[in-house]
Design a protein around this motif. Structure first.
Motif, mmCIF file in Angstrom:
data_model
loop_
_atom_site.group_PDB
_atom_site.id
_atom_site.type_symbol
_atom_site.label_atom_id
_atom_site.label_comp_id
_atom_site.label_asym_id
_atom_site.label_seq_id
_atom_site.Cartn_x
_atom_site.Cartn_y
_atom_site.Cartn_z
ATOM 1 N N ALA A 95 26.227 -78.447 -148.513
ATOM 2 C CA ALA A 95 26.611 -76.648 -148.280
ATOM 3 C C ALA A 95 27.860 -76.568 -148.224
ATOM 4 O O ALA A 95 28.319 -75.343 -148.742
ATOM 5 C CB ALA A 95 25.937 -76.586 -146.780
ATOM 6 N N ILE A 96 28.959 -77.492 -147.822
ATOM 7 C CA ILE A 96 30.342 -77.139 -147.809
ATOM 8 C C ILE A 96 30.721 -77.284 -149.195
ATOM 9 O O ILE A 96 31.673 -76.302 -149.635
ATOM 10 C CB ILE A 96 31.027 -78.360 -147.067
ATOM 11 N N ILE A 97 30.219 -77.964 -150.255
ATOM 12 C CA ILE A 97 30.705 -78.263 -151.265
ATOM 13 C C ILE A 97 30.218 -77.184 -152.165
ATOM 14 O O ILE A 97 31.096 -76.235 -152.709
ATOM 15 C CB ILE A 97 30.317 -79.453 -152.036
ATOM 16 N N ILE A 98 28.981 -76.478 -151.985
ATOM 17 C CA ILE A 98 28.612 -75.553 -152.680
ATOM 18 C C ILE A 98 29.393 -74.197 -152.091
ATOM 19 O O ILE A 98 29.814 -73.248 -152.950
ATOM 20 C CB ILE A 98 27.173 -75.171 -152.292
ATOM 21 N N GLU A 99 29.800 -73.938 -150.864
ATOM 22 C CA GLU A 99 30.722 -73.006 -150.305
ATOM 23 C C GLU A 99 31.967 -73.012 -151.124
ATOM 24 O O GLU A 99 32.458 -71.641 -151.554
ATOM 25 C CB GLU A 99 30.836 -72.930 -149.067
ATOM 26 N N LYS A 100 32.806 -74.089 -151.245
ATOM 27 C CA LYS A 100 34.000 -74.074 -151.742
ATOM 28 C C LYS A 100 33.694 -73.822 -153.333
ATOM 29 O O LYS A 100 34.709 -73.220 -153.866
ATOM 30 C CB LYS A 100 34.430 -75.686 -151.787
ATOM 31 N N GLN A 101 32.798 -74.453 -154.187
ATOM 32 C CA GLN A 101 32.610 -73.901 -155.407
ATOM 33 C C GLN A 101 32.419 -72.425 -155.559
ATOM 34 O O GLN A 101 33.104 -71.644 -156.391
ATOM 35 C CB GLN A 101 31.280 -74.660 -156.086
ATOM 36 N N LYS A 102 31.693 -71.818 -154.742
ATOM 37 C CA LYS A 102 31.421 -70.265 -154.872
ATOM 38 C C LYS A 102 32.655 -69.614 -154.398
ATOM 39 O O LYS A 102 33.220 -68.457 -155.305
ATOM 40 C CB LYS A 102 30.457 -69.849 -153.662
ATOM 41 N N GLN A 103 33.597 -70.042 -153.634
ATOM 42 C CA GLN A 103 34.942 -69.629 -153.383
ATOM 43 C C GLN A 103 35.784 -69.736 -154.513
ATOM 44 O O GLN A 103 36.551 -68.798 -154.907
ATOM 45 C CB GLN A 103 35.531 -70.180 -152.037
ATOM 46 N N SER A 104 35.793 -70.958 -155.193
ATOM 47 C CA SER A 104 36.690 -71.181 -156.345
ATOM 48 C C SER A 104 36.260 -70.073 -157.615
ATOM 49 O O SER A 104 36.983 -69.917 -158.358
ATOM 50 C CB SER A 104 36.712 -72.663 -156.572
ATOM 51 N N THR A 105 34.957 -70.091 -157.621
ATOM 52 C CA THR A 105 34.483 -69.024 -158.985
ATOM 53 C C THR A 105 34.939 -67.761 -158.522
ATOM 54 O O THR A 105 35.251 -67.076 -159.418
ATOM 55 C CB THR A 105 32.921 -69.658 -158.896
#
Length: 171
Positions: A95-105
């Protein structure tokens, strides 16, 4: 003691004609006796080891501790709890990694839109459908080995078949 004379005239001890297998057994023991003795001892020790192990099996406390139903049930529940805990940790990390990816996109999308607005006046160097693996599909820098071979063959044919002063009949 009686002795028997053989065909050469020498005395030799008499042989028992009734038990010929004893002479064969005696020859085998004289040649392989130590090996047979060692093998017999090893088989005996192995059988003793197996008997000791079989007799100690059910009365051994380790045997009961491994196969006690209450301990087996406790061990299974503890393993299931450990698996659940590890799965929850893995889900939290995902979940943390998915959140970071959303923020970076989101950041990349907003920065790319502003960058595209500033670059609209510039000429693009290549088209959007360019693929370095496929080439540009024409132009002066494309290399096609089939064409080069064909052109070199045609040049050789033309050079050998046409006289020096004549023009090309195909043109």
């Amino acid at each position: 003691m009686d002795s028997v004379r053989d065909s050469s005239g020498q005395n030799r001890p008499p042989e028992n004609q009734d038990l010929p297998f004893l002479s064969i057994l005696g020859e085998i023991l004289s040649q392989y006796g130590w090996y047979l003795l060692a093998g017999t001892i090893m088989v005996y020790l192995f059988i003793q080891h197996l008997r000791k192990r079989m007799s100690a099996g059910p009365s051994d406390p380790i045997f009961y501790s491994l196969h006690d139903s209450s301990k087996v049930a406790r061990r299974q529940t503890s393993q299931e709890a450990a698996h659940r805990k590890m799965q929850e940790e893995l889900n939290a990390k995902a979940a943390i990694i998915i959140e970071k990816q959303k923020q970076s996109t989101d950041k990349a999308g907003s920065s790319s839109s502003t960058a595209q607005k500033t670059k609209t006046g510039k000429k693009q160097l290549r088209s959007n459908d360019y693929s370095p693996l496929m080439g540009q599909g024409g132009g002066t820098c494309s290399w096609r080995p089939g064409c080069l071979i064909w052109h070199s063959m045609m040049a050789k044919i033309k050079a050998t078949s046409l006289p020096l002063g004549s023009s090309n009949p195909l043109i």
